[in-house]
Design an enzyme around this catalytic site. Structure first.
Site, mmCIF file in Angstrom:
data_model
loop_
_atom_site.group_PDB
_atom_site.id
_atom_site.type_symbol
_atom_site.label_atom_id
_atom_site.label_comp_id
_atom_site.label_asym_id
_atom_site.label_seq_id
_atom_site.Cartn_x
_atom_site.Cartn_y
_atom_site.Cartn_z
ATOM 1 N N SER A 104 0.817 -1.208 0.000
ATOM 2 C CA SER A 104 0.000 0.000 0.000
ATOM 3 C C SER A 104 0.854 1.263 0.000
ATOM 4 O O SER A 104 1.671 1.480 -0.886
ATOM 5 C CB SER A 104 -0.953 -0.050 1.200
ATOM 6 O OG SER A 104 -1.869 1.009 1.156
ATOM 7 N N ASP A 246 -2.594 6.102 -3.432
ATOM 8 C CA ASP A 246 -1.472 5.496 -2.722
ATOM 9 C C ASP A 246 -0.926 4.363 -3.582
ATOM 10 O O ASP A 246 -1.356 4.165 -4.723
ATOM 11 C CB ASP A 246 -1.896 5.007 -1.336
ATOM 12 C CG ASP A 246 -3.008 3.975 -1.386
ATOM 13 O OD1 ASP A 246 -3.740 3.943 -2.392
ATOM 14 O OD2 ASP A 246 -3.153 3.195 -0.432
ATOM 15 N N ASP A 248 -1.145 1.086 -3.800
ATOM 16 C CA ASP A 248 -2.001 0.054 -4.391
ATOM 17 C C ASP A 248 -3.343 0.601 -4.831
ATOM 18 O O ASP A 248 -4.207 -0.141 -5.264
ATOM 19 C CB ASP A 248 -2.182 -1.123 -3.431
ATOM 20 C CG ASP A 248 -3.059 -0.796 -2.232
ATOM 21 O OD1 ASP A 248 -3.137 0.398 -1.851
ATOM 22 O OD2 ASP A 248 -3.654 -1.722 -1.657
ATOM 23 N N ASP A 250 -6.008 1.880 -3.394
ATOM 24 C CA ASP A 250 -7.304 1.643 -2.757
ATOM 25 C C ASP A 250 -7.788 2.891 -2.020
ATOM 26 O O ASP A 250 -8.830 2.857 -1.373
ATOM 27 C CB ASP A 250 -7.268 0.430 -1.818
ATOM 28 C CG ASP A 250 -6.338 0.614 -0.628
ATOM 29 O OD1 ASP A 250 -5.590 1.618 -0.569
ATOM 30 O OD2 ASP A 250 -6.347 -0.266 0.264
#
Length: 452
Positions: A104, A246, A248, A250
């Site tokens: 992340s 960010d 990843d 999400d």
């Protein structure tokens, strides 16, 4: 060996904490546990495997794929895509599980493994516990039950995942983005290609920063934890708004045309009213955490939208949404869940819906976000205290009561023991920042004396 699974999968420094051996073993364990749990219903299972662009993701992906295939799971390798894309593809392709390799917003040396169940949903804690127990039993000497011959899994590269996911994003938009100029910061991460492509297909003029991942630069000075470059780029290019993801993708934070930051609470407020006006906000209710700004709560009350608050963490927001049938929830950090279209926070979808509201109303993002006033919020971490006594200390309880009386209806106090560190977090909101700072400092002193 300490507990492997945290609140968002298994995470650590790649090739130190998170090794190829661990990744392979956990993947085999996941296949065995999910099969034993009846998830595969007696058929040959299929897994979707994706990753963010970290260099370590290359060898970790190879380990995960090897582990799954060795356990008899057919694997679809979709390459570099956001976490919500892996969740979507797991569901839309009818796969039995998904695996995402990402840490992340963490710095590049870290990486992580997140397992998703059929439909693209996060695994229940009980299943994560069983996977960990199965892995540790094998590490202690218990052999795997290994298929041979035609029983081993087959590995296929699935190149259609990118277009399939982008088409899904475009398909759920209520209107196009023609006429908007948008700057996108991809954090040199998993959305570096997806987000600009989705915005462009939706009709926006797109300017990009942080969209040149080289395996080593993810989250390095770009993305939702480093908004300075995005703020500058939006002003420089005269854009209508900016969107930051960010690593990843999400989560999503935004910047208005003046270069001012728009946080997750404000984004949630804008989307809540958009969905309410469209009749899509079920029970006229939005879900947020106890860390959401008091200004968000006051704005929702004024607009006739009910607010349900949960413990900190998007997993708790999602659990409440599923349990009560709500359609929208999120966190101040930019995790926004639109449950009709995603099973997890989706930063690209969030940015698209935010831009769609600007395009549909003809109002600036600053004006739309102005539906709520962010009250000054002071957060102090008090370390080296006995956090277990935070809820029972009479001295602390009296101090909190006095602070709440002083702040009145336009202020708020929240004391929260950290889940991972020996400290207590003191958060105070007030209409006046100096009052918030004074009250927070006073409470922090009481925490030190009462719990130290």
């Amino acid at each position: 060996m300490g507990r492997l699974f945290g609140t968002d999968g298994v995470r650590g420094v790649a090739n130190a904490d998170l090794t190829a051996e661990l990744a392979l073993g956990l993947s085999v364990a996941a296949a065995h546990v999910l099969a034993a749990a009846g998830t595969f219903d007696g058929h040959r299972p299929v897994a979707v495997v994706g990753r963010d662009p970290r260099a370590s993701g290359e060898f970790l992906e190879a380990a995960v794929v090897a582990g799954l295939a060795s356990a008899g799971v057919d694997v679809l390798r979709v390459g570099v895509l956001p976490t919500p894309a892996i969740a979507y593809l797991t569901g839309s392709l009818g796969a039995d599980l998904g695996v995402m390799l990402s840490a992340s917003h963490n710095a590049m040396p870290d990486n992580g493994i997140k397992f998703l169940a059929r439909g693209g949903h996060k695994l229940a804690d009980e299943l994560e516990n069983r996977i960990e127990e199965t892995y540790q039993a094998h590490a202690a000497g218990q052999p795997w039950d290994r298929p041979t011959g035609a029983g081993v899994g087959r590995v296929t590269t699935y190149d259609e995942g990118f277009d399939k996911y982008v088409a899904h994003l475009i398909g759920v938009l209520p209107n196009r983005l023609d006429g908007l100029k948008v700057v996108i910061d991809g954090a040199h991460g998993a959305a570096a290609r997806v987000s600009p492509e989705a915005f462009a297909r939706a009709g926006a003029e797109v300017i990009t920063i942080g969209t040149d991942p080289d395996g080593l630069n993810i989250n390095d000075g770009y993305g939702s934890t480093h908004l300075e470059k995005l703020c500058a780029a939006v002003v420089e290019h005269g854009a209508d708004l900016g969107v930051a993801h960010d690593g990843d993708a999400d989560r999503c934070l935004a910047v208005d045309a003046t270069g001012a930051e728009v946080d997750g609470d404000q984004i949630l407020a804008v989307l809540a009213l958009a969905m309410r006006d469209a009749g899509a906000l079920r029970q006229d209710t939005v879900v947020a955490t106890v860390m959401s700004n008091l200004g968000f709560k006051l704005a929702m009350e004024r607009e006739g939208v009910a607010l349900v608050q949960t413990a900190v963490g998007d997993r708790y927001v999602l659990e409440e949404m599923k349990r009560s049938g709500f359609a929208l929830g999120g966190e101040q950090s930019g995790h926004v869940i639109v449950l009709d279209h995603a099973t997890t926070g989706d930063g690209t979808l969030t940015g698209l819906l935010l831009a769609a509201r600007v395009a549909a109303t003809g109002r600036s993002l600053a004006e739309l976000a102005g539906v709520m006033e962010r009250l000054p919020q002071i957060l102090i971490n008090v370390p080296d205290v006995d956090k277990s006594r935070a809820a029972t200390s009479p001295e602390l309880r009296i101090a909190i009561t006095d602070a709440e009386r002083e702040l009145g209806a336009t202020g708020r106090v929240l004391l929260r023991p950290s889940g991972t560190e020996p400290l207590v977090r003191v958060m105070v909101e007030a209409a006046d920042i100096e009052q918030a700072r004074t009250v927070a400092g006073r409470l922090a002193d009481v925490v030190k004396s009462a719990l130290g």
